[in-house]
Design a protein around this motif. Sequence first.
Motif, PDB file in Angstrom:
ATOM      1  N   PRO A 214     -39.358  71.942   7.427  1.00  0.00           N
ATOM      2  CA  PRO A 214     -38.262  71.287   8.147  1.00  0.00           C
ATOM      3  C   PRO A 214     -38.675  69.970   8.811  1.00  0.00           C
ATOM      4  O   PRO A 214     -39.865  69.709   8.979  1.00  0.00           O
ATOM      5  CB  PRO A 214     -37.928  72.326   9.227  1.00  0.00           C
ATOM      6  N   PRO A 215     -37.682  69.168   9.220  1.00  0.00           N
ATOM      7  CA  PRO A 215     -37.994  67.929   9.957  1.00  0.00           C
ATOM      8  C   PRO A 215     -38.898  68.172  11.163  1.00  0.00           C
ATOM      9  O   PRO A 215     -39.705  67.297  11.505  1.00  0.00           O
ATOM     10  CB  PRO A 215     -36.614  67.418  10.384  1.00  0.00           C
ATOM     11  N   ALA A 216     -38.806  69.339  11.780  1.00  0.00           N
ATOM     12  CA  ALA A 216     -39.669  69.635  12.950  1.00  0.00           C
ATOM     13  C   ALA A 216     -41.146  69.475  12.598  1.00  0.00           C
ATOM     14  O   ALA A 216     -41.956  69.072  13.449  1.00  0.00           O
ATOM     15  CB  ALA A 216     -39.409  71.053  13.449  1.00  0.00           C
ATOM     16  N   TYR A 217     -41.517  69.771  11.364  1.00  0.00           N
ATOM     17  CA  TYR A 217     -42.923  69.634  10.955  1.00  0.00           C
ATOM     18  C   TYR A 217     -43.319  68.154  10.883  1.00  0.00           C
ATOM     19  O   TYR A 217     -44.481  67.810  11.062  1.00  0.00           O
ATOM     20  CB  TYR A 217     -43.161  70.279   9.581  1.00  0.00           C
ATOM     21  N   ILE A 218     -42.359  67.299  10.563  1.00  0.00           N
ATOM     22  CA  ILE A 218     -42.656  65.853  10.522  1.00  0.00           C
ATOM     23  C   ILE A 218     -42.839  65.341  11.942  1.00  0.00           C
ATOM     24  O   ILE A 218     -43.777  64.591  12.238  1.00  0.00           O
ATOM     25  CB  ILE A 218     -41.546  65.082   9.772  1.00  0.00           C
ATOM     26  N   TRP A 219     -41.954  65.786  12.843  1.00  0.00           N
ATOM     27  CA  TRP A 219     -42.114  65.405  14.261  1.00  0.00           C
ATOM     28  C   TRP A 219     -43.497  65.818  14.761  1.00  0.00           C
ATOM     29  O   TRP A 219     -44.181  65.042  15.429  1.00  0.00           O
ATOM     30  CB  TRP A 219     -41.054  66.086  15.130  1.00  0.00           C
ATOM     31  N   SER A 220     -43.905  67.042  14.465  1.00  0.00           N
ATOM     32  CA  SER A 220     -45.193  67.478  15.043  1.00  0.00           C
ATOM     33  C   SER A 220     -46.381  66.848  14.321  1.00  0.00           C
ATOM     34  O   SER A 220     -47.424  66.623  14.947  1.00  0.00           O
ATOM     35  CB  SER A 220     -45.306  69.001  15.145  1.00  0.00           C
TER      36      SER A 220
END
Length: 350
Positions: A214-220
């Motif tokens: 998910p996009p959350a993995y890109i943020w982190s």
Amino acid sequence: MNPPSIVNTISPERLPELLRAMPKAELHMHIEGSLEPELMFQLAQRNGLSLRYPSVEALRGAYVFDNLQSFLDIYHEGTLVLKTEQDFYDMTHAYLARAAADHVVHAEVFFDTQTHTGHGLPTEVVIQGLHRACVDAQAEFGISASLILCFLRHLSEQEAFECLEQALPWRDKIVGIGLASSEVGHPPEKFAKVFARCKELGFRLVAHAGEEGPPAYIWSALDVLKVERIDHGVQSLKDPALVARLVKDRIPLTVCPLSNLKLRVFPTLAEHNLGAMLDAGIVATVNSDDPAYFGGYINQNFTQTFTALGLNSQHAYTLARNSFEASFIDASEKRRHIERLDTVLAHFME
Ligand code: ADE
Ligand code: ZN
């Protein structure tokens, strides 16, 4: 270079030729994913091993995947034929020759050592073979190449620390650190401490994120691991705030369209979001990921995707230029490559 003049001056019929001829950098390819079935059979024979497949054709025929994991299983099996420094040299030499034929003038090559140390090989065998091929390719094909060591994210952070420790004697042969393998369930945060250590050691940092995850993995990957580039990142378009961040900070995405097609991230190339990324102002690049498995080297990624999405010569120029700007070469080298790109473009505009 005045962007609109490119589209107006180069005829669409010459676009495939332009895509092939323009100088470019490749920033996302796994060297073990360049091992063609023919070479795999040769190495198996040289090392007294037998493969599960009766022929090159049968092996190639098995390259049908449902998702990332189904690919990683067969890819891992293929690495079992690599035993000696010469094997790593031959694999890398073959890739760099093939890349140079596609007018790749600089490659940043992913490799991992955990797969091979897991089979009992020393880290040294892997790195020395790869490095020697990179040095020879500069003289033989005029291509520069540097190495990025990827940790395998399905393994533990402790194992990544051990991998780093074992690679440090060859620190001068490694430009950066990356994160690859099974994404979902293995978020970037799992590797926060080891990436912090790699940053202290002065490595350039990248990570696969938003391939299937998910996009959350890109943020982190950005905020926890502090990476400079995102590998794949195709899920970013689901999150407008993330797109705004990628554009504002000019974070490059190393996109691999044929990989996304073969691993069913997109049902068809016509549904790929590369064009939407460029329209949004994201610094996207085109790459081959694992070309021996996904049906094409970098130029096939360019030509097939451009046909499917109806992209034009302006997109071609932007993508080639992005590949140099997103690379880890120094500023004077970037300038030199971009000047050469401009010269090639000018020939097409005559
Ligand atoms: N290792 C080799 N290819 C990969 C990919 N596409 N994603 C994650 N890890 C990989
Ligand atoms: Zn990859």
